[in-house]
Write an enzyme that holds these catalytic residues in place. Structure first.
Site, PDB file in Angstrom:
ATOM      1  N   HIS A 132       0.737  -1.177   0.085  1.00  0.00           N
ATOM      2  CA  HIS A 132      -0.021  -0.073  -0.093  1.00  0.00           C
ATOM      3  C   HIS A 132       0.701   1.261   0.069  1.00  0.00           C
ATOM      4  O   HIS A 132       2.030   1.401   0.462  1.00  0.00           O
ATOM      5  CB  HIS A 132      -0.752  -0.037   1.146  1.00  0.00           C
ATOM      6  CG  HIS A 132      -0.172   0.188   2.621  1.00  0.00           C
ATOM      7  ND1 HIS A 132       0.581  -0.949   3.178  1.00  0.00           N
ATOM      8  CD2 HIS A 132      -0.019   1.259   3.312  1.00  0.00           C
ATOM      9  CE1 HIS A 132       1.021  -0.451   4.233  1.00  0.00           C
ATOM     10  NE2 HIS A 132       0.931   0.661   4.539  1.00  0.00           N
ATOM     11  N   PHE A 158      24.251  11.185  14.523  1.00  0.00           N
ATOM     12  CA  PHE A 158      25.069  12.166  13.606  1.00  0.00           C
ATOM     13  C   PHE A 158      24.059  13.046  12.417  1.00  0.00           C
ATOM     14  O   PHE A 158      24.117  14.068  12.220  1.00  0.00           O
ATOM     15  CB  PHE A 158      25.828  11.280  12.783  1.00  0.00           C
ATOM     16  CG  PHE A 158      26.717  12.252  11.765  1.00  0.00           C
ATOM     17  CD1 PHE A 158      27.752  13.398  12.247  1.00  0.00           C
ATOM     18  CD2 PHE A 158      26.627  12.167  10.416  1.00  0.00           C
ATOM     19  CE1 PHE A 158      28.135  14.126  11.291  1.00  0.00           C
ATOM     20  CE2 PHE A 158      27.249  12.914   9.570  1.00  0.00           C
ATOM     21  CZ  PHE A 158      28.045  13.728   9.918  1.00  0.00           C
TER      22      PHE A 158
END
Lengths: 320, 320
Positions: free
Chosen positions: A166, A294
């Site tokens: 979907h 990060f």
């Protein structure tokens, strides 16, 4: 030597870090299952397990919310935004808020619980794309909405909570930050060059690895002709788009052992659909690396596979 | 009714979606393991399994890269950026690139493989924070670096590849986009109000749930006094920071059954450390929800727990 590269549209830098793992076989992971025996609300016969459909392509003579459909669009049962109500924008001192008004729909791409999008017949993929368009065209009539996002989460690692293939659609009452950044970057290029930045990068037809990909094997699909809004593409273009999307996903599936992935349709906002500087496109992002501290702290991405190498791997895949 | 809220610094909208799961117990997940019997390069006695240390707090008389340390900082064995070389900024048509120069270090927070950061003695947490500062002060001497990011990935779901408690530091040759956005947003507020936007939101001392959190139980720790750069805080302030960080993590661990989490130190760029409009702080993000297509496409976040509720849950936690 790792390389820093700047995306020419949004100015996002990425680190192409060739010291780290990089071949397709270095990205081990298990493919999403498509075979669970749990009852699935998207299966044929379970039409009453979803909210009533807002669109379905179905056999003549079949009733809404019964079997007989090939593509079916329903409201999300747990919507992030609510369809009824006014926006009621308001401020409280430092803080701005408004009601969480919007649409959140699910496009059920197939009756076959066991198939991933690229395994469907090309005509069925074209129908799915056409369903995206039909919903966008309809929702644009609602003046409360400023942007309509279409995106796919495939596999648990890509955020999918149901395995039946979907796509999702969310209409939002403001233009999202990520979209504004892309539009602003594209406008800046246009002002400088009087050319669309996406047209400028479109050396390769339709499907390519971008210059500064955030993720290994990130793949963009760009229509050759300059069109800002997804829904303004012509019927004939959807046919070649279905082919391009299918082939890209097939190559990615074969190279990377059927990875979890997201794709996102990048398209113009509801009220600015004829822009010289913006070009709609699809970005496919296989989930092979993790977004962590990060990336959160910088907006940078570390990509262990250069797009040139990824393109070569994908080109060499033998299909069918 | 879901609510849209705008972060007063970066202008990022989030959806507070109370229709979705929201109590701490609704976020089920397994705690990160801290007990693997795999050989660990961060354990005492394995000092030769990491690159040579760049800093260690150790017993008098012990040699570098041998046991006797309490906090140890080493270069990352698989660095995202490389320390040697020049930047060599260059353009190729549409595209900008430069060499991937930078520092990528690991702060090993304890010799005890089985402890999560908040379980360490407060003095040890203070030492860890001081090690962050020592490395920042040293790396700022390198003129190639413009920003130094400190971040923690705790648990596999938060992107950690080693379970032994550690934080990472990355020095980058450009100011990252996410940092620039925060600085620009803060400057805009300052120009309007002649006040720091973070000072303005700092009703609560040190630790609080922000107005527009991206994630459930996202918690910010803000020093009461206006300081732009982490490394400019005084030794005495590190003591209360260690307490605040420990207590915040303890409450989060207890409320949410020791979740995987990230935290990020948000601090001023290397060359602009005395800013009236910017205020350093730590953002803690438990990994309870998935970032997927919607977030990628919009830059929006869907948060099923309002910060007011999260604050109440965390306040009610009985510690010790």
């Amino acid at each position: 030597m790792p390389e820093l590269r700047k995306d020419p549209v949004v100015g996002r830098w990425v680190i192409i870090s060739t010291e780290r793992g990089r071949r397709p076989s270095d990205f081990n992971g298990s493919a999403p299952t498509l075979s669970s025996s749990k009852p699935c609300p998207f299966d044929v016969g379970n039409e009453d397990k979803t909210p009533p459909e807002v669109l379905a392509y179905r056999e003549a003579g079949t009733l809404p919310n019964t079997p007989g459909w090939t593509v079916r669009v329903v409201p999300n049962k747990f919507p992030a935004l609510q369809i009824e109500g006014g926006l009621d924008r308001r401020g409280e001192g430092l803080y701005d808020k408004m009601n969480g008004i919007g649409a959140h729909e699910v496009i059920i791409e197939t009756t076959d619980h066991t198939k991933e999008l690229s395994e469907l017949p090309t005509e069925q993929i074209e129908n799915v794309l056409w369903a995206f368009r039909d919903r966008v065209v309809d929702l644009k009539n609602d003046n409360r909405f400023r942007y309509i996002l279409i995106f796919k989460n495939h596999g648990e690692n890509a955020g999918a909570s149901l395995e039946h293939s979907h796509t999702q659609l969310v209409a939002t009452p403001i233009i999202p930050k990520a979209v504004t950044e892309e539009l602003d970057g594209a406008l800046q290029h246009y002002r400088l060059k009087e050319r669309c930045v996406f047209c400028d990068m479109n050396e390769h037809f339709v499907s390519f690895e971008p210059f500064a990909p955030r993720f290994p094997f990130e793949t963009w699909i760009l229509p050759r002709s300059h069109i800002s809004a997804f829904e303004d593409s012509q019927k004939s273009e959807f046919k070649s788009l279905a082919h391009a999307l299918q082939e890209s996903l097939q190559r990615i599936n074969k190279a990377l052992n059927r990875p979890h992935y997201n794709f996102i349709v990048h398209s113009a906002p509801c009220r600015d659909t004829r822009l010289d500087h913006y070009h709609w496109h699809i970005e496919i992002m296989p989930k092979l690396t993790k977004v962590a501290g990060f990336e959160w702290g910088t907006g940078f991405y570390i990509n262990p596979t250069s797009p040139e190498e990824a393109a070569q791997y994908l080109r060499e895949i033998q299909l069918g």
